[in-house]
Design an enzyme around this catalytic site. Sequence first.
Site, PDB file in Angstrom:
ATOM      1  N   HIS A   1      -3.768  -4.288   7.654  1.00  0.00           N
ATOM      2  CA  HIS A   1      -3.823  -3.148   8.578  1.00  0.00           C
ATOM      3  C   HIS A   1      -2.907  -3.329   9.782  1.00  0.00           C
ATOM      4  CE1 HIS A   1      -5.210   0.555  10.330  1.00  0.00           C
ATOM      5  NE2 HIS A   1      -5.874   0.782   9.206  1.00  0.00           N
ATOM      6  N   GLY A   2      -1.901  -2.472   9.829  1.00  0.00           N
ATOM      7  CA  GLY A   2      -1.031  -2.418  11.009  1.00  0.00           C
ATOM      8  C   GLY A   2       0.048  -3.485  11.060  1.00  0.00           C
TER       9      GLY A   2
ATOM     10  N   GLU B   1      -8.716   0.661  -3.124  1.00  0.00           N
ATOM     11  CA  GLU B   1      -9.507   0.749  -1.892  1.00  0.00           C
ATOM     12  C   GLU B   1     -10.414   1.957  -1.963  1.00  0.00           C
ATOM     13  OE1 GLU B   1      -7.711   0.978   1.965  1.00  0.00           O
ATOM     14  OE2 GLU B   1      -6.424  -0.692   1.484  1.00  0.00           O
TER      15      GLU B   1
ATOM     16  N   GLU C   1     -11.175  -9.223   3.297  1.00  0.00           N
ATOM     17  CA  GLU C   1      -9.890  -8.856   3.882  1.00  0.00           C
ATOM     18  C   GLU C   1     -10.118  -8.679   5.373  1.00  0.00           C
ATOM     19  OE1 GLU C   1      -7.302  -6.063   1.929  1.00  0.00           O
ATOM     20  OE2 GLU C   1      -6.451  -5.414   3.837  1.00  0.00           O
TER      21      GLU C   1
ATOM     22  N   ARG D   1       3.849  18.810   1.488  1.00  0.00           N
ATOM     23  CA  ARG D   1       4.438  20.001   0.884  1.00  0.00           C
ATOM     24  C   ARG D   1       3.734  20.453  -0.399  1.00  0.00           C
ATOM     25  NH1 ARG D   1       9.764  21.731   2.049  1.00  0.00           N
ATOM     26  NH2 ARG D   1       9.835  21.764   4.305  1.00  0.00           N
TER      27      ARG D   1
ATOM     28  N   GLY E   1       1.215  -1.347   4.328  1.00  0.00           N
ATOM     29  CA  GLY E   1       1.601  -0.024   3.858  1.00  0.00           C
ATOM     30  C   GLY E   1       2.447   0.760   4.834  1.00  0.00           C
ATOM     31  N   HIS E   2       1.787   1.316   5.846  1.00  0.00           N
ATOM     32  CA  HIS E   2       2.405   2.321   6.705  1.00  0.00           C
ATOM     33  C   HIS E   2       3.764   1.884   7.248  1.00  0.00           C
ATOM     34  CE1 HIS E   2       2.909   4.603  10.499  1.00  0.00           C
ATOM     35  NE2 HIS E   2       2.528   5.591   9.726  1.00  0.00           N
TER      36      HIS E   2
ATOM     37  N   THR F   1      -6.898   6.928  10.190  1.00  0.00           N
ATOM     38  CA  THR F   1      -6.781   5.841   9.210  1.00  0.00           C
ATOM     39  C   THR F   1      -8.058   5.021   9.312  1.00  0.00           C
ATOM     40  OG1 THR F   1      -5.450   3.918   8.545  1.00  0.00           O
ATOM     41  CG2 THR F   1      -5.570   4.367  10.902  1.00  0.00           C
ATOM     42  N   THR F   2      -8.201   4.005   8.444  1.00  0.00           N
ATOM     43  CA  THR F   2      -9.400   3.169   8.497  1.00  0.00           C
ATOM     44  C   THR F   2      -9.454   2.513   9.874  1.00  0.00           C
ATOM     45  OG1 THR F   2      -8.955   2.708   6.179  1.00  0.00           O
ATOM     46  CG2 THR F   2     -10.675   1.407   7.231  1.00  0.00           C
TER      47      THR F   2
ATOM     48  N   ASP G   1      -0.136   4.485  -0.067  1.00  0.00           N
ATOM     49  CA  ASP G   1      -0.839   5.722   0.330  1.00  0.00           C
ATOM     50  C   ASP G   1       0.085   6.740   0.990  1.00  0.00           C
ATOM     51  OD1 ASP G   1      -3.155   4.469  -0.456  1.00  0.00           O
ATOM     52  OD2 ASP G   1      -3.960   4.193   1.558  1.00  0.00           O
ATOM     53  N   HIS G   2       0.965   6.244   1.855  1.00  0.00           N
ATOM     54  CA  HIS G   2       1.718   7.202   2.678  1.00  0.00           C
ATOM     55  C   HIS G   2       2.935   7.795   1.973  1.00  0.00           C
ATOM     56  CE1 HIS G   2      -1.234   6.842   5.640  1.00  0.00           C
ATOM     57  NE2 HIS G   2      -1.068   5.538   5.740  1.00  0.00           N
TER      58      HIS G   2
ATOM     59  N   HIS H   1      -5.628   3.728  -1.664  1.00  0.00           N
ATOM     60  CA  HIS H   1      -6.948   4.121  -1.159  1.00  0.00           C
ATOM     61  C   HIS H   1      -7.233   5.560  -1.581  1.00  0.00           C
ATOM     62  CE1 HIS H   1      -9.624   4.562   2.742  1.00  0.00           C
ATOM     63  NE2 HIS H   1     -10.284   4.841   1.641  1.00  0.00           N
TER      64      HIS H   1
ATOM     65  N   ARG I   1      -9.318   8.335  -0.897  1.00  0.00           N
ATOM     66  CA  ARG I   1     -10.287   8.757   0.112  1.00  0.00           C
ATOM     67  C   ARG I   1     -11.135   9.899  -0.416  1.00  0.00           C
ATOM     68  NH1 ARG I   1      -8.837   6.820   5.597  1.00  0.00           N
ATOM     69  NH2 ARG I   1     -10.596   8.075   6.263  1.00  0.00           N
TER      70      ARG I   1
ATOM     71  N   ASN J   1       0.858  -1.193   0.000  1.00  0.00           N
ATOM     72  CA  ASN J   1       0.000   0.000   0.000  1.00  0.00           C
ATOM     73  C   ASN J   1       0.894   1.243   0.000  1.00  0.00           C
ATOM     74  OD1 ASN J   1      -1.390   2.271   1.154  1.00  0.00           O
ATOM     75  ND2 ASN J   1      -3.055   0.907   1.732  1.00  0.00           N
TER      76      ASN J   1
ATOM     77  N   ARG K   1      -6.875  12.971   0.936  1.00  0.00           N
ATOM     78  CA  ARG K   1      -5.787  13.423   1.814  1.00  0.00           C
ATOM     79  C   ARG K   1      -4.435  12.835   1.415  1.00  0.00           C
ATOM     80  NH1 ARG K   1      -7.310  10.364   7.416  1.00  0.00           N
ATOM     81  NH2 ARG K   1      -9.321  11.323   6.968  1.00  0.00           N
ATOM     82  N   HIS K   2      -4.447  11.673   0.764  1.00  0.00           N
ATOM     83  CA  HIS K   2      -3.162  11.156   0.265  1.00  0.00           C
ATOM     84  C   HIS K   2      -3.248  10.868  -1.232  1.00  0.00           C
ATOM     85  CE1 HIS K   2      -5.132   7.438   1.575  1.00  0.00           C
ATOM     86  NE2 HIS K   2      -4.799   7.589   2.841  1.00  0.00           N
TER      87      HIS K   2
HETATM   88  N1  PXP Z   1      -5.872  -2.996   4.096  1.00  0.00           N
HETATM   89  C1  PXP Z   1      -6.836  -2.060   4.222  1.00  0.00           C
HETATM   90  C2  PXP Z   1      -8.227  -2.423   3.833  1.00  0.00           C
HETATM   91  C3  PXP Z   1      -6.529  -0.758   4.658  1.00  0.00           C
HETATM   92  O1  PXP Z   1      -7.514   0.162   4.776  1.00  0.00           O
HETATM   93  C4  PXP Z   1      -5.188  -0.435   4.951  1.00  0.00           C
HETATM   94  C5  PXP Z   1      -4.835   0.946   5.369  1.00  0.00           C
HETATM   95  O2  PXP Z   1      -5.161   1.841   4.367  1.00  0.00           O
HETATM   96  C6  PXP Z   1      -4.221  -1.433   4.794  1.00  0.00           C
HETATM   97  C7  PXP Z   1      -4.589  -2.709   4.383  1.00  0.00           C
HETATM   98  C8  PXP Z   1      -2.786  -1.166   5.074  1.00  0.00           C
HETATM   99  O3  PXP Z   1      -2.620  -0.887   6.434  1.00  0.00           O
HETATM  100  P1  PXP Z   1      -1.245  -0.341   6.946  1.00  0.00           P
HETATM  101  O4  PXP Z   1      -0.957   0.925   6.205  1.00  0.00           O
HETATM  102  O5  PXP Z   1      -1.471  -0.133   8.410  1.00  0.00           O
HETATM  103  O6  PXP Z   1      -0.208  -1.397   6.675  1.00  0.00           O
END
Ligand code: PXP
Length: 250
Positions: A200-201, A76, A157, A24, A222-223, A106-107, A15-16, A49, A51, A13, A55-56
Site C-alpha cells: 500500500h502506497g 484481494e 500483509e 470510459r 499498484g497505484h 482506497t483501502t 486494479d488501476h 481487488h 470490490r 496490482n 469500481r475497478h
Molecule cells: N496491498 C493491499 C492489501 C491493497 O489493498 C493495496 C491497494 O489495493 C495494495 C497492496 C496496493 O497498494 P497501492 O496501489 O497503493 O500500491
Amino acid sequence: MVNKQNNLRLGVNIDHVATVRNARGGAYPDPLRAALLAEKAGADGITAHLREDRRHITDADIEALMDGLTVPLNFEMAATDEMQRIALRHKPHAVCIVPEKREERTTEGGLEVAREENKLAHFINPLREAGCRVSMFIAAEMKQVDAAHRIGADIVELHVGPYCDEYTDGHFDVSDRELERLREMAKHAASLGLEVHAGHGITYDTVKPIAAFPEVMELNIGHFLIGEAIFDGLENAIVKMRRLMDEARA
Ligand code: PXP
C-alpha cells in the site's frame, strides 16, 4: 512464485488499469494485457481487488486473469459471503482479506482481525481447505499479528501506507517511527511462523527500507506503478522497481 535472485517477490496490482478503463466503459486498457506485460517485466505475481461495488476490477477480469496468467493470482477481497463464493469457485493461489468501506477512495486501514477473530476464523477455513494461501492485510500492531496467527492465517500483509504517506509528506521523524513499528512487527510475525508481505502506497522513494527487512517475502505495488507507466511505460517502471528491491535486499 520464487524469485531467482533473492527471496523477495514483487506482486503487481493492476486494479488501476481497470479504473482507467471504467472511466470510459468499454474494453481499453485491458487489465489482463497489463498483467501479462507485468509478468514479462519480472512480476512474480499479480494482485487484483474485486470490490463489492466493482469500481475497478470486474468478475470478468478475475475470470480472464485466472485463465490467462502464468504467475499466481493474489485475489484481494472483503470478508463477505459473496466474495467467499467467488474465491471458492476460482481457487486462486492466494486470497488477501482486506477491510472495505463503500465510501473510501482506497483501502484505508488494516483489517480488524483482533476484534473479528471468531468470524474471520470461520470465514477463512473453507478458503484454506480449498488450497488458497490466506493473507490478512493488517496494521503493524501486535494484537492484529497475534490474532492472525491464532486464526490460522498463512500470511500477514503489513499495511505500509502510514509510513509511505508520512515519508512522501516530508514528515521523516514520523515515517521513521512507522518504519520501526513495521520492522518490529515483521520480526514478530515471522517468529510466529507467518509469512510476511507488505503493501500500500509504495513508491520508488519508499520501497528500499521495506524491501530491506529480511522477513518480508513479497511486496504488492499498484497505484504508483500504473501512474509511472504513463511516463515511462509499464515494463520500465516494473524493471526499475524490481531493481530497487534487489539493491535493498543485497
Ligand atoms: N496491498 C493491499 C492489501 C491493497 O489493498 C493495496 C491497494 O489495493 C495494495 C497492496 C496496493 O497498494 P497501492 O496501489 O497503493 O500500491
